[in-house]
Design a protein around this motif. Structure first.
Motif, short mmCIF file in Angstrom:
data_model
loop_
_atom_site.label_atom_id
_atom_site.label_comp_id
_atom_site.label_asym_id
_atom_site.label_seq_id
_atom_site.Cartn_x
_atom_site.Cartn_y
_atom_site.Cartn_z
N TRP A 1 40.62 3.66 -8.57
CA TRP A 1 41.76 3.02 -9.23
C TRP A 1 41.24 2.33 -10.48
O TRP A 1 40.03 2.19 -10.65
CB TRP A 1 42.52 2.06 -8.31
N ARG A 2 42.13 1.92 -11.36
CA ARG A 2 41.70 1.33 -12.63
C ARG A 2 41.12 -0.05 -12.44
O ARG A 2 41.64 -0.86 -11.69
CB ARG A 2 42.90 1.22 -13.59
N LEU B 1 38.02 2.73 -20.22
CA LEU B 1 38.10 4.13 -19.79
C LEU B 1 37.08 5.00 -20.55
O LEU B 1 36.52 5.94 -20.00
CB LEU B 1 39.52 4.67 -20.01
N VAL C 1 40.94 10.98 -11.75
CA VAL C 1 41.29 9.58 -11.51
C VAL C 1 42.23 9.50 -10.31
O VAL C 1 42.69 10.53 -9.80
CB VAL C 1 41.98 8.98 -12.76
N PHE D 1 46.73 6.50 -11.03
CA PHE D 1 47.09 6.37 -12.44
C PHE D 1 48.57 6.70 -12.64
O PHE D 1 49.09 7.64 -12.04
CB PHE D 1 46.24 7.32 -13.31
N SER D 2 49.22 5.91 -13.49
CA SER D 2 50.62 6.18 -13.86
C SER D 2 50.63 7.10 -15.08
O SER D 2 49.56 7.43 -15.64
CB SER D 2 51.30 4.86 -14.23
N ASP E 1 51.61 6.29 -18.06
CA ASP E 1 51.02 5.54 -19.19
C ASP E 1 49.50 5.51 -19.11
O ASP E 1 48.81 5.66 -20.12
CB ASP E 1 51.57 4.10 -19.22
N ASP E 2 48.98 5.31 -17.90
CA ASP E 2 47.51 5.34 -17.73
C ASP E 2 46.95 6.70 -18.15
O ASP E 2 45.90 6.78 -18.81
CB ASP E 2 47.12 5.11 -16.26
N GLU F 1 46.84 7.02 -21.88
CA GLU F 1 45.73 6.24 -22.43
C GLU F 1 44.40 6.97 -22.20
O GLU F 1 43.56 7.04 -23.10
CB GLU F 1 45.71 4.87 -21.74
N LEU F 2 44.25 7.52 -21.03
CA LEU F 2 43.03 8.27 -20.71
C LEU F 2 42.85 9.45 -21.66
O LEU F 2 41.75 9.72 -22.16
CB LEU F 2 43.11 8.77 -19.25
N ASN G 1 44.61 13.93 -10.88
CA ASN G 1 45.03 12.56 -10.60
C ASN G 1 45.60 12.54 -9.19
O ASN G 1 46.40 13.41 -8.83
CB ASN G 1 46.09 12.09 -11.61
N ASP H 1 47.64 10.35 -6.35
CA ASP H 1 48.54 9.21 -6.18
C ASP H 1 49.28 9.30 -4.84
O ASP H 1 49.39 10.39 -4.26
CB ASP H 1 49.59 9.18 -7.30
#
Ligand SMILES: NC(=O)c1ccc[n+]([C@@H]2O[C@H](COP(=O)([O-])OP(=O)(O)OC[C@H]3O[C@@H](n4cnc5c(N)ncnc54)[C@H](OP(=O)(O)O)[C@@H]3O)[C@@H](O)[C@H]2O)c1
Length: 281
Positions: free
Chosen positions: A113-114, A119, A140, A143-144, A146-147, A150-151, A163, A165
């Protein structure tokens, strides 16, 4: 067994979760090893674990189970803590995981998790161990959308392969923007906790689901698992520590739904119509 393309390979559409493996008595641990072996023998070829699970105990169980299997016939995913996400500590954590797992590479290595590490530094560390041949791919978890955006904006961030989740019938937030975002970019999606985790603690189950399951002649849990993989785009990783549960899950991987059944379930748990903060465990 239905298949999915995962990490560029044809894979079973369900994998095997291992959270809380290795934490019981000897008999329980032996049963967990037996389940992993049976899974590999029945064509389930993805195992999900993490350094966090029992502080390495789950990885050791996996290491025991895979001993006599052809390593290139199945994939192992493991994860590192956010506070090990620095250039130096990623390699150190990975080497410890590999030792416990009795293997010399991971198929996929995930940031669990973040955390606080930028990053860009984590990606640099992951690219380095990939270049060294210690992992095939990285990704990852939790992560959402938005995450993920950003990544993608950091150097080599677009090399993210996976990812992972939370995803189950009672927790559908990822469907709104995350699943379409990942599909468009060929980033594999793993849905964890199809049954809402141990003792279904995070499952908000309504009685009507039992009626749909009964009319199909399957158990509620088989319905839940089959629902997670219905689109063919999600790899689900149930955890079972009883042979009966494992066998039921194996069967569930082949259950299909009619449009009417999908609509009935959508009425009980509607798909998201707007962005919501994602659930996690
Ligand atoms: N990336 C992350 O942050 C994250 C977070 C959570 C989980 N995960 C991964 O996802 C995996 C699965 O999630 P989870 O372990 O949280 O829980 P889960 O798979 O949603 O649920 C496990 C629970 O369901 C029971 N169960 C399994 N099959 C069943 C069946 N056919 N009928 C009735 N009950 C059944 C299990 O009982 P028994 O154990 O007694 O068989 C256990 O109590 C984990 O093991 C882990 O690998 C990842």
């Amino acid at each position: 067994m239905k298949t999915i393309t995962f990490n560029h390979r044809e894979s079973s559409i369900i994998g095997m979760g291992t959270w809380r493996y290795g934490e019981g008595d000897l008999l329980k641990t032996q049963r967990e090893i037996e389940i992993l072996k049976q899974g590999l023998n029945h064509g389930i070829n993805v195992i999900d674990t993490a350094e966090m699970y029992g502080n390495g105990k789950a990885e050791k169980v996996v290491g025991q189970a895979i001993k006599n299997f052809d390593r290139d016939k199945f994939q192992i995913i493991s994860k590192f803590y956010p506070y090990h996400a620095t250039l130096e500590l990623i390699k150190e954590s990975l080497e410890k995981s590999l030792k416990r797992l009795n293997t010399d590479y991971l198929d996929v290595y995930l940031l669990h998790w973040r955390g606080q590490t930028p990053l860009a530094e984590t990606v640099e560390g992951l690219e380095a161990v990939k270049k060294a041949g210690l992992i095939k791919s990285w990704g990852v978890s939790n992560f959402s959308t938005d995450d993920m955006k950003e990544l993608a904006s950091v150097p080599n961030g677009e090399n993210c392969q996976v990812n992972e989740d939370l995803y189950n019938l009672t927790s559908r937030g990822v469907e709104y923007s995350l699943l379409p975002y990942q599909k468009e970019r060929n980033i594999d999606f793993i849905g964890y906790s199809p049954f809402g985790s141990d003792n279904n603690a995070f499952l908000n189950l309504k009685g009507e689901v039992g009626e749909v399951a009964a009319s199909k002649g399957v158990s509620i849990f088989q319905l839940l698992l089959a629902w997670c993989i219905r689109s063919g785009n999600v790899l689900s990783i149930p955890k079972a520590s009883s042979i009966e549960h494992f066998a039921a899950n194996l069967e569930a991987a082949d259950i299909t739904f009619t449009n009417d059944e999908i609509e009935a379930l959508d009425k009980i748990y509607p798909a998201p119509t707007h962005e919501t903060p994602l659930d996690s465990i």
